[in-house]
Motif scaffolding. Structure first.
Motif, PDB file in Angstrom:
ATOM      1  N   THR A 147       0.846  -1.199   0.000  1.00  0.00           N
ATOM      2  CA  THR A 147       0.000   0.000   0.000  1.00  0.00           C
ATOM      3  C   THR A 147       0.876   1.241   0.000  1.00  0.00           C
ATOM      4  OG1 THR A 147      -1.734  -1.160   1.245  1.00  0.00           O
ATOM      5  CG2 THR A 147      -1.827   1.242   1.204  1.00  0.00           C
ATOM      6  N   ARG A 162      -6.549  12.445  -0.010  1.00  0.00           N
ATOM      7  CA  ARG A 162      -5.660  11.322   0.300  1.00  0.00           C
ATOM      8  C   ARG A 162      -5.743  10.255  -0.781  1.00  0.00           C
ATOM      9  NH1 ARG A 162      -1.003  10.637   2.987  1.00  0.00           N
ATOM     10  NH2 ARG A 162      -0.688   8.435   3.489  1.00  0.00           N
ATOM     11  N   GLY A 203       0.612   5.438   0.138  1.00  0.00           N
ATOM     12  CA  GLY A 203      -0.324   6.516   0.432  1.00  0.00           C
ATOM     13  C   GLY A 203       0.356   7.873   0.425  1.00  0.00           C
ATOM     14  N   GLU A 231      -7.217   4.722  -5.104  1.00  0.00           N
ATOM     15  CA  GLU A 231      -8.393   5.323  -4.465  1.00  0.00           C
ATOM     16  C   GLU A 231      -8.066   6.740  -4.033  1.00  0.00           C
ATOM     17  OE1 GLU A 231     -10.979   4.782  -0.325  1.00  0.00           O
ATOM     18  OE2 GLU A 231      -9.694   3.150  -1.054  1.00  0.00           O
ATOM     19  N   ARG A 277      -2.819   0.439  -4.193  1.00  0.00           N
ATOM     20  CA  ARG A 277      -2.589  -0.943  -3.753  1.00  0.00           C
ATOM     21  C   ARG A 277      -2.098  -1.775  -4.935  1.00  0.00           C
ATOM     22  NH1 ARG A 277      -7.401   0.772  -1.664  1.00  0.00           N
ATOM     23  NH2 ARG A 277      -7.494   0.990   0.615  1.00  0.00           N
ATOM     24  N   CYS A 327      -6.664  10.006 -10.383  1.00  0.00           N
ATOM     25  CA  CYS A 327      -6.208   8.645 -10.085  1.00  0.00           C
ATOM     26  C   CYS A 327      -5.715   7.934 -11.343  1.00  0.00           C
ATOM     27  CB  CYS A 327      -7.346   7.821  -9.474  1.00  0.00           C
ATOM     28  SG  CYS A 327      -7.850   8.361  -7.819  1.00  0.00           S
ATOM     29  N   THR A 369      -4.596   6.473  -2.066  1.00  0.00           N
ATOM     30  CA  THR A 369      -4.117   5.160  -1.638  1.00  0.00           C
ATOM     31  C   THR A 369      -3.978   4.277  -2.862  1.00  0.00           C
ATOM     32  OG1 THR A 369      -5.244   5.358   0.511  1.00  0.00           O
ATOM     33  CG2 THR A 369      -4.534   3.163  -0.173  1.00  0.00           C
TER      34      THR A 369
END
Length: 322
Positions: A223, A254, A225, A249, A258, A236, A256
């Motif tokens: 992950t 913020r 961030g 996301e 993955r 994104c 994130t």
């Protein structure tokens, strides 16, 4: 039978009354290799090791230690094995030097020096700290120059410096061609030392491999961030198509991301190429503990749930993995 293979186990089974403790276990340890044995409560680790040492007779299966039968040729096998067990004890008044002499002498002085116990040669066992006792038992396990060493909770009670001293000593065993079977719930030990880890649950081997292989197969996704500037219009889509990225996301400001471990490098490169490196960039990578908890969940959901519940109470691998 290969007489150079330290441990050869095939189809090992052991029952206690109506309970199956070991159910068809296969295990190999080569000379000059450190193999970790890890599992949940009641997984069968202790019974397996006791059978390997000739201390307990299996109901079925084949066991060979350097080509020898640990039950039919017990005395010959015993001379090849050194053991450091978690629950070992000595008489309170027995001095360190006396213990070394009692257990065979060997290169006792050199081993005491290696493990930081030379200044305690005249000290009684009762006066030793927990960590010193642990190191003394390791010295005693190595006195007869064994070809196979079995270690149980190797660094329990050791401070960080003493732990690294012990790691270095065990690593030298590997370099000298000595086989090591390490039973532990200390994942730092397994990560630092083991060439291969064998995971047991409910009497069976559920997977095995190097620490990196187990993490790759069972660890959670990596992950990444970071926070984007307010009003920057950041999308994104800039990262979604990168190799190894599973999803991106954006929640408020913020981001994130993955994906697999390779995604970390690709995301970092994309940010640098874009001329912006976030000051709060954080990365979480899957760990060996993540992998083992996931593996337990797949093979025994109850054990995994107990592990997660106690995880906050210990920095070690949780009790359900012992």
């Amino acid at each position: 039978m290969d007489e150079t293979r330290a441990v050869y186990v095939r189809g090992l089974r052991k029952n206690y009354g109506g309970r199956t403790a070991v159910d068809g276990v296969d295990l190999d340890v080569e000379a000059g290799q450190i193999v970790g044995l890890i599992g949940s409560n009641g997984a069968g680790k202790t019974t397996t090791v006791e059978c390997v040492q000739g201390l307990r007779r299996p109901d079925s299966g084949m066991l060979r230690i350097f080509g020898l039968d640990p039950h039919g040729q017990y005395e010959r096998v015993r001379a090849l094995i050194g053991s450091q067990l978690q629950d070992s004890a000595l008489p309170d008044r027995l001095r360190v030097a006396e213990a070394v002499s009692l257990f065979g002498g060997g290169d006792g002085d050199g081993l005491l020096e290696t493990f930081g116990l030379a200044a305690r040669r005249r000290s009684a066992f009762a006066s030793l700290s927990g960590g010193e006792r642990q190191r003394l038992f390791l010295v005693l396990a190595l006195l007869n120059r064994p070809r196979l060493v079995i270690l149980d909770e190797l660094t329990q009670g050791l401070d960080p410096m003493a732990r690294r001293t012990v790691w270095a000593a065990v690593d030298r065993l590997r370099q000298d061609g000595i086989a090591v079977l390490l039973v532990t719930h200390e994942l730092d030990d397994a990560q630092a030392l083991c060439d291969r880890i064998v995971v047991m649950n409910a009497g069976r081997v559920v997977d095995s491999g190097s620490p990196a292989e187990l993490v790759e197969r069972h660890g959670r996704r990596a992950t990444i961030g970071f926070t984007v500037p307010v009003g920057s219009g950041w999308s994104c889509g800039r990262l979604a198509g990168l190799p190894g990225v599973d999803d991106v996301e954006l929640a408020g400001d913020r981001v994130t991301v993955r994906g697999d471990r390779g995604a970390i490098a690709h995301v970092g490169a994309a940010l640098v190429d874009g001329g912006w490196v976030p000051s709060d960039l954080s990365v979480q990578v899957p760990t060996l503990e993540d992998a083992l908890l996931s593996l337990l969940q797949d093979t025994d959901p109850g054990a995994a749930r107990a592990a997660r519940e106690s995880e906050s109470e210990s920095d070690d691998l949780v009790g359900a993995l012992r």
